[in-house]
Design a protein around this motif. Structure first.
Motif, PDB file in Angstrom:
ATOM      1  N   ALA A   1       0.889  -1.161   0.050  1.00 11.50           N
ATOM      2  CA  ALA A   1      -0.084   0.064   0.103  1.00 11.50           C
ATOM      3  C   ALA A   1       0.808   1.302  -0.113  1.00 11.50           C
ATOM      4  N   THR A   2       1.912   1.020   0.522  1.00  8.81           N
ATOM      5  CA  THR A   2       2.928   2.435   0.783  1.00  8.81           C
ATOM      6  C   THR A   2       3.396   2.739  -0.747  1.00  8.81           C
ATOM      7  N   ARG A   3       3.563   1.704  -1.442  1.00  8.13           N
ATOM      8  CA  ARG A   3       4.262   1.935  -2.974  1.00  8.13           C
ATOM      9  C   ARG A   3       2.821   2.719  -3.482  1.00  8.13           C
ATOM     10  N   VAL A   4       1.870   2.284  -3.532  1.00 10.65           N
ATOM     11  CA  VAL A   4       0.638   2.896  -4.183  1.00 10.65           C
ATOM     12  C   VAL A   4       0.287   4.588  -3.516  1.00 10.65           C
ATOM     13  N   ALA A  19      -8.141   3.485   6.141  1.00 10.81           N
ATOM     14  CA  ALA A  19      -7.592   2.895   7.009  1.00 10.81           C
ATOM     15  C   ALA A  19      -8.446   1.242   7.171  1.00 10.81           C
ATOM     16  N   VAL A  20      -7.717   0.250   7.074  1.00 12.90           N
ATOM     17  CA  VAL A  20      -8.257  -0.974   7.460  1.00 12.90           C
ATOM     18  C   VAL A  20      -7.373  -2.106   8.351  1.00 12.90           C
ATOM     19  N   ASN A  21      -8.199  -2.585   8.929  1.00 14.48           N
ATOM     20  CA  ASN A  21      -7.410  -3.596   9.893  1.00 14.48           C
ATOM     21  C   ASN A  21      -7.011  -4.859   9.031  1.00 14.48           C
ATOM     22  N   VAL A  22      -5.673  -5.140   8.596  1.00 12.27           N
ATOM     23  CA  VAL A  22      -5.529  -6.282   7.698  1.00 12.27           C
ATOM     24  C   VAL A  22      -5.440  -7.678   8.674  1.00 12.27           C
ATOM     25  N   LYS A  23      -5.180  -7.118   9.808  1.00 12.95           N
ATOM     26  CA  LYS A  23      -5.227  -8.557  10.679  1.00 12.95           C
ATOM     27  C   LYS A  23      -6.560  -9.109  11.087  1.00 12.95           C
ATOM     28  N   LEU A  29     -13.484  -5.549   2.946  1.00 12.06           N
ATOM     29  CA  LEU A  29     -12.282  -5.663   2.311  1.00 12.06           C
ATOM     30  C   LEU A  29     -12.243  -6.893   1.530  1.00 12.06           C
ATOM     31  N   LEU A  30     -12.786  -8.011   1.834  1.00 14.25           N
ATOM     32  CA  LEU A  30     -12.753  -9.286   1.308  1.00 14.25           C
ATOM     33  C   LEU A  30     -13.510  -9.365   0.162  1.00 14.25           C
ATOM     34  N   LEU A  35      -8.206 -12.078  -1.399  1.00 14.57           N
ATOM     35  CA  LEU A  35      -6.995 -12.350  -0.421  1.00 14.57           C
ATOM     36  C   LEU A  35      -6.862 -11.377   0.932  1.00 14.57           C
ATOM     37  N   GLY A  36      -7.830 -10.130   0.956  1.00 13.87           N
ATOM     38  CA  GLY A  36      -7.979  -9.577   1.988  1.00 13.87           C
ATOM     39  C   GLY A  36      -6.593  -8.477   2.263  1.00 13.87           C
ATOM     40  N   LYS A  37      -6.126  -8.205   1.280  1.00 10.29           N
ATOM     41  CA  LYS A  37      -4.801  -7.532   1.263  1.00 10.29           C
ATOM     42  C   LYS A  37      -5.147  -6.186   0.744  1.00 10.29           C
ATOM     43  N   VAL A  38      -4.183  -5.332   1.119  1.00 11.39           N
ATOM     44  CA  VAL A  38      -4.125  -3.656   0.693  1.00 11.39           C
ATOM     45  C   VAL A  38      -3.074  -3.606  -0.286  1.00 11.39           C
ATOM     46  N   PRO A  39      -2.921  -2.709  -1.057  1.00 11.52           N
ATOM     47  CA  PRO A  39      -3.964  -1.705  -1.542  1.00 11.52           C
ATOM     48  C   PRO A  39      -5.120  -2.286  -2.378  1.00 11.52           C
ATOM     49  N   VAL A  40      -6.148  -1.380  -2.233  1.00 10.77           N
ATOM     50  CA  VAL A  40      -7.315  -1.779  -3.312  1.00 10.77           C
ATOM     51  C   VAL A  40      -7.569  -0.502  -3.927  1.00 10.77           C
ATOM     52  N   LEU A  41      -7.768  -0.399  -5.170  1.00  7.50           N
ATOM     53  CA  LEU A  41      -7.975   1.063  -5.845  1.00  7.50           C
ATOM     54  C   LEU A  41      -9.428   0.621  -6.369  1.00  7.50           C
ATOM     55  N   ILE A  42     -10.096   1.712  -6.238  1.00  9.07           N
ATOM     56  CA  ILE A  42     -11.702   1.714  -6.689  1.00  9.07           C
ATOM     57  C   ILE A  42     -11.864   2.838  -7.770  1.00  9.07           C
ATOM     58  N   LEU A  43     -12.006   2.316  -8.985  1.00  8.59           N
ATOM     59  CA  LEU A  43     -12.098   3.659  -9.948  1.00  8.59           C
ATOM     60  C   LEU A  43     -13.401   4.081  -9.971  1.00  8.59           C
ATOM     61  N   GLU A  44     -13.766   5.038 -10.519  1.00 14.43           N
ATOM     62  CA  GLU A  44     -14.885   6.005 -10.464  1.00 14.43           C
ATOM     63  C   GLU A  44     -15.982   5.147 -10.973  1.00 14.43           C
ATOM     64  N   ASP A  45     -15.619   4.414 -12.057  1.00 13.53           N
ATOM     65  CA  ASP A  45     -16.809   3.300 -12.607  1.00 13.53           C
ATOM     66  C   ASP A  45     -17.214   2.175 -11.635  1.00 13.53           C
ATOM     67  N   GLY A  46     -16.461   1.861 -10.518  1.00 10.83           N
ATOM     68  CA  GLY A  46     -16.515   1.051  -9.558  1.00 10.83           C
ATOM     69  C   GLY A  46     -15.654  -0.364  -9.737  1.00 10.83           C
TER      70      GLY A  46
END
Length: 129
Positions: A1-4, A19-23, A29-30, A35-46
């Protein structure tokens, strides 16, 4: 997520971080990333894109960000070389996570070694990614 996050800041792209709790992975998130990992990017179209490298590559190619600084070269050979360097930096990001998750005593030596690798890589390439 830091790289993004760094990519978005580098390119000057406005974003909303959540903010999400990945633990303790939430159902939300799922649903976005099985995989329950971040980052997740949601584009304007969903559309949902997850994993750092695909998100970074997409942000580099979307037409609305064409005037922002490029992360990756366009030449296929140079792009492959950049991908190798990114793979070499992976231990640094893993070291950062371990530092914050497990405490500094366990990982400080590894972190220092990986930071030197990171500095070498940054000195070798003209691209941020």
């Amino acid at each position: 997520a830091t790289r993004v996050r760094l990519t978005l800041l580098y390119k000057g792209i406005d974003f909303e971080a959540k903010a999400v709790n990945v633990k303790n992975k939430s159902e939300e998130l799922l649903k976005l990333n099985p995989l329950g990992k971040v980052p997740v990017l949601i584009l304007e179209d969903g559309t949902v894109i997850y994993e750092s490298l695909p998100v970074m590559e997409l942000l580099d190619k979307l037409p609305q960000y064409a005037d922002t600084p490029k992360l990756f070269p366009t030449d296929p050979v140079e792009k492959a070389k950049a991908a190798m360097k990114i793979a070499r930096m992976e231990p640094l990001s893993n070291g950062l996570c371990a530092y914050y998750c497990k405490g500094p005593e366990q990982v400080i030596q590894n972190f220092t070694k990986n930071l030197k690798i990171f500095e070498e890589i940054l000195g070798e390439q003209p691209y941020f990614g």
